[in-house]
Design a protein around this motif. Sequence first.
Motif, mmCIF file in Angstrom:
data_model
loop_
_atom_site.group_PDB
_atom_site.id
_atom_site.type_symbol
_atom_site.label_atom_id
_atom_site.label_comp_id
_atom_site.label_asym_id
_atom_site.label_seq_id
_atom_site.Cartn_x
_atom_site.Cartn_y
_atom_site.Cartn_z
ATOM 1 N N ARG A 338 16.008 3.285 -7.165
ATOM 2 C CA ARG A 338 14.688 3.155 -7.453
ATOM 3 C C ARG A 338 13.629 2.300 -6.861
ATOM 4 N NH1 ARG A 338 14.080 4.793 -13.882
ATOM 5 N NH2 ARG A 338 11.995 5.686 -12.846
ATOM 6 N N ALA A 339 14.080 1.166 -6.779
ATOM 7 C CA ALA A 339 13.356 0.055 -6.149
ATOM 8 C C ALA A 339 12.901 0.506 -4.734
ATOM 9 C CB ALA A 339 14.123 -1.267 -6.205
ATOM 10 N N TRP A 340 14.024 1.125 -3.894
ATOM 11 C CA TRP A 340 14.068 1.418 -2.589
ATOM 12 C C TRP A 340 12.768 2.348 -2.670
ATOM 13 C CZ3 TRP A 340 14.927 5.803 0.132
ATOM 14 C CH2 TRP A 340 14.765 5.717 1.472
ATOM 15 N N LEU A 341 13.036 3.401 -3.407
ATOM 16 C CA LEU A 341 11.925 4.538 -3.381
ATOM 17 C C LEU A 341 10.540 3.844 -3.787
ATOM 18 C CD1 LEU A 341 13.983 7.481 -5.181
ATOM 19 C CD2 LEU A 341 13.419 7.424 -2.838
ATOM 20 N N ALA A 342 10.438 3.051 -4.683
ATOM 21 C CA ALA A 342 9.010 2.682 -5.050
ATOM 22 C C ALA A 342 8.538 1.941 -4.003
ATOM 23 C CB ALA A 342 9.313 1.695 -6.226
ATOM 24 N N THR A 343 9.244 1.006 -2.809
ATOM 25 C CA THR A 343 8.518 0.536 -1.881
ATOM 26 C C THR A 343 8.844 1.181 -0.359
ATOM 27 O OG1 THR A 343 10.579 -0.972 -1.688
ATOM 28 C CG2 THR A 343 8.855 -1.762 -3.038
ATOM 29 N N ARG A 344 9.269 2.313 -0.343
ATOM 30 C CA ARG A 344 9.545 2.957 0.800
ATOM 31 C C ARG A 344 8.333 3.250 1.766
ATOM 32 N NH1 ARG A 344 12.084 8.916 0.178
ATOM 33 N NH2 ARG A 344 10.194 9.015 -0.880
ATOM 34 N N GLY A 345 8.614 2.902 2.963
ATOM 35 C CA GLY A 345 7.094 3.036 3.654
ATOM 36 C C GLY A 345 6.703 1.511 3.700
ATOM 37 N N ASN A 346 7.057 0.493 3.070
ATOM 38 C CA ASN A 346 6.387 -0.814 2.929
ATOM 39 C C ASN A 346 6.756 -1.474 4.304
ATOM 40 O OD1 ASN A 346 5.558 -3.225 2.890
ATOM 41 N ND2 ASN A 346 6.122 -3.374 0.621
ATOM 42 N N PRO A 347 5.994 -1.703 5.218
ATOM 43 C CA PRO A 347 6.731 -2.412 6.501
ATOM 44 C C PRO A 347 7.145 -3.624 6.326
ATOM 45 C CG PRO A 347 4.208 -2.622 6.406
ATOM 46 C CD PRO A 347 4.512 -1.649 5.133
ATOM 47 N N GLY A 348 6.900 -4.318 5.276
ATOM 48 C CA GLY A 348 7.741 -5.438 4.824
ATOM 49 C C GLY A 348 8.746 -5.635 4.059
ATOM 50 N N GLN A 349 9.478 -4.439 3.814
ATOM 51 C CA GLN A 349 10.402 -4.166 2.761
ATOM 52 C C GLN A 349 11.744 -4.696 3.445
ATOM 53 O OE1 GLN A 349 12.758 -0.304 2.397
ATOM 54 N NE2 GLN A 349 12.069 -0.406 0.361
ATOM 55 N N LEU A 350 12.578 -5.417 2.497
ATOM 56 C CA LEU A 350 13.578 -6.253 3.040
ATOM 57 C C LEU A 350 14.839 -5.283 2.258
ATOM 58 C CD1 LEU A 350 13.021 -9.902 2.212
ATOM 59 C CD2 LEU A 350 12.872 -8.580 4.568
ATOM 60 N N GLY A 351 16.092 -5.282 3.108
ATOM 61 C CA GLY A 351 17.196 -4.607 2.492
ATOM 62 C C GLY A 351 17.372 -3.039 3.177
ATOM 63 N N ARG A 352 18.470 -2.828 3.367
ATOM 64 C CA ARG A 352 19.173 -1.764 4.135
ATOM 65 C C ARG A 352 18.935 -0.478 3.164
ATOM 66 N NH1 ARG A 352 24.145 -4.896 5.906
ATOM 67 N NH2 ARG A 352 24.041 -5.380 3.755
ATOM 68 N N PHE A 353 19.000 0.711 3.696
ATOM 69 C CA PHE A 353 19.229 2.070 2.761
ATOM 70 C C PHE A 353 20.082 1.613 1.668
ATOM 71 C CE2 PHE A 353 20.822 6.344 2.040
ATOM 72 C CZ PHE A 353 19.749 6.825 1.675
ATOM 73 N N PRO A 354 19.791 1.999 0.544
ATOM 74 C CA PRO A 354 20.741 1.738 -0.570
ATOM 75 C C PRO A 354 22.200 2.121 -0.515
ATOM 76 C CG PRO A 354 18.568 2.528 -1.544
ATOM 77 C CD PRO A 354 18.573 2.735 0.057
ATOM 78 N N LEU A 355 22.416 3.221 0.008
ATOM 79 C CA LEU A 355 23.833 3.849 0.205
ATOM 80 C C LEU A 355 24.615 2.713 1.209
ATOM 81 C CD1 LEU A 355 23.632 7.568 0.400
ATOM 82 C CD2 LEU A 355 24.433 6.122 -1.379
ATOM 83 N N ARG A 356 24.294 2.146 1.962
ATOM 84 C CA ARG A 356 24.466 1.269 3.094
ATOM 85 C C ARG A 356 24.733 -0.193 2.250
ATOM 86 N NH1 ARG A 356 21.535 0.213 8.504
ATOM 87 N NH2 ARG A 356 23.517 -1.148 8.775
ATOM 88 N N GLU A 357 23.784 -0.515 1.383
ATOM 89 C CA GLU A 357 24.017 -1.789 0.608
ATOM 90 C C GLU A 357 25.138 -1.579 -0.381
ATOM 91 O OE1 GLU A 357 22.790 -4.456 1.341
ATOM 92 O OE2 GLU A 357 20.556 -4.254 2.167
ATOM 93 N N TRP A 358 25.216 -0.340 -0.959
ATOM 94 C CA TRP A 358 26.579 -0.416 -1.819
ATOM 95 C C TRP A 358 27.861 -0.592 -1.247
ATOM 96 C CZ3 TRP A 358 25.468 5.154 -4.561
ATOM 97 C CH2 TRP A 358 23.994 5.022 -4.862
ATOM 98 N N VAL A 359 27.895 -0.129 0.133
ATOM 99 C CA VAL A 359 29.198 -0.246 0.807
ATOM 100 C C VAL A 359 29.251 -1.770 1.336
ATOM 101 C CG1 VAL A 359 30.480 0.277 3.006
ATOM 102 C CG2 VAL A 359 29.394 2.116 1.531
#
Length: 421
Positions: A338-359
Amino acid sequence: MSISQPPALVFGGDVTALAVLRALGRAGVETWVPGQAMPLVRRSRYHRAAPGAIDDAPSGERLAAYLDGLPWERTVLFPCTDNWAIALASLPERAAERHRAVVPPLSVLHALVDKAQFGDVTAVHGVPAPRTFRARVPADLDPVPDEQLCGSFLKPIDSQRFAKHFGVKGLRLRSRAQATELLGQMAEAGHEVVLQELIPGPPEAHVFVDGYVDRQGEMWGCLARRRLRMFPPPFGNSTLSETTPREEVAPAIESLRRLFAALGFRGLFDAEFKRDERDGAFKVIEVNGRPWWQLALAGASGLDVVGAAFRDAAGLPLPAAAEYRVGCRWVHPVPDVRAWLATRGNPGQLGRFPLREWVAAEANAVFASDDPLPALEEFAAVPRGVLKLGLRRVLGDRRPPLPAPAASEQAGQPLARCLPR
C-alpha cells in the motif's frame, strides 16, 4: 529449565510480540504468552499459552496476583504495547523483585507516553524537538500565529486509543476554524491532544535510534535506521526500513543519551527523529520505552537487543555489544504494498518493488523460514480486510466522522485512515 535462566512472558501486541517471541525462542529461552494472543502470534511455532486468565493490561496489584499464581518463582516480562508497559511498570515492589519487567520506571514511562509531558521534558533538557503546545480548548491556540497553526497537526496524548477511535494517528490543520471544530470533537470524545509542529521533509528524513540501556544506566548498544516507506502518509508507520551508520545520526544519539541520563531511563528503546531541512537539526518526535515493530531488524543486522534485555533482567552477564551491519532491511509486506502504491510514480521514491523487498530484506515482519505460519495468517487476512473495507463503503463508515478537508487538501493528499486489520 535452568535455575539461572527464568522463563520469559510476552504481553500484548501482534507484529511486535511476534518479533520478541521469535528472538527469545531461537535463543532457547522458555517463553510463554499470557492472555488471548493475537492471531499472528498464536500461529507462531514459538507460541505457548501461559496458564490462567488475565485481563488486558490490568492494575499492578491484579497483575501481581496473576504472576503469583504461575508455577515459576522468577520470570522476565516483555510488554509489547504502551498499556502493557505501564501495567508492568506498576507492579508492586514485592512482585517486581521476582518478576523483572523490561521497562523503564513508571514515572519515565508516563513522560514518554504522554505527548504533552514529553514536549515539556524535551524543552527542559534542551533536546531539539518540534514545537508542542497543550490544546484542550480553542483559547489554547490563541498564542499560536496562523502561519504556525497551519504548519501543525493535532497529535493525541494516547495514540493507541485515538487511532482505534478515529482511524487516524494525527490530524493536519488547514485553518483556525478547522482546529476549533476538531478540538470540540476531541473533547466530546474524551481525547486529549497536543498541537505539534509538522517538520517538513520526505519519509526518508525520519531516522530511528534503537537499542538497550542496561540496569546500570549504560547504553549497551544502539543502531540507526532510516525510513524508506511508510503507510498511511503522512502520519503512518514505517513499512520498509534500512540500517544506516551511527555516524550519520550522531547528534540524535547524543540528544538521546542526554535525555536518558536526565530521566533515569532503563530498558529497550526506539526513538524517532526527523531531520529538519530548515536548520539541519535532528528533532525527536517520540520515544518508545518498549519493544517496537521493527525489532527484528536489530537481530537480523547482528545486534541482539532482546537477548541483552533478557539476560540483564535475569541477572546474567551481558556480552559486549556486536557491531551491526549497515544496509540491512526490514519489511512489513502487506502495508508496504500500500505504501508503494501510494507513492508510485514519485521520482524520489526509495526501495525496490515490494515483491523484491519481500525476498531480499534481511528481516520480515511476518515471514520467517523457520516460522512460516504467521505469514499465512497475515496474507489470509487480506481478503477479509478488503471485504471489511467494501462493507464500510456500502453500509457507511461507522467511525466518528472527521471534518471535510479543506479545498487545498481535496486537491492534494487527503487525511488517510489506518489500514483495516
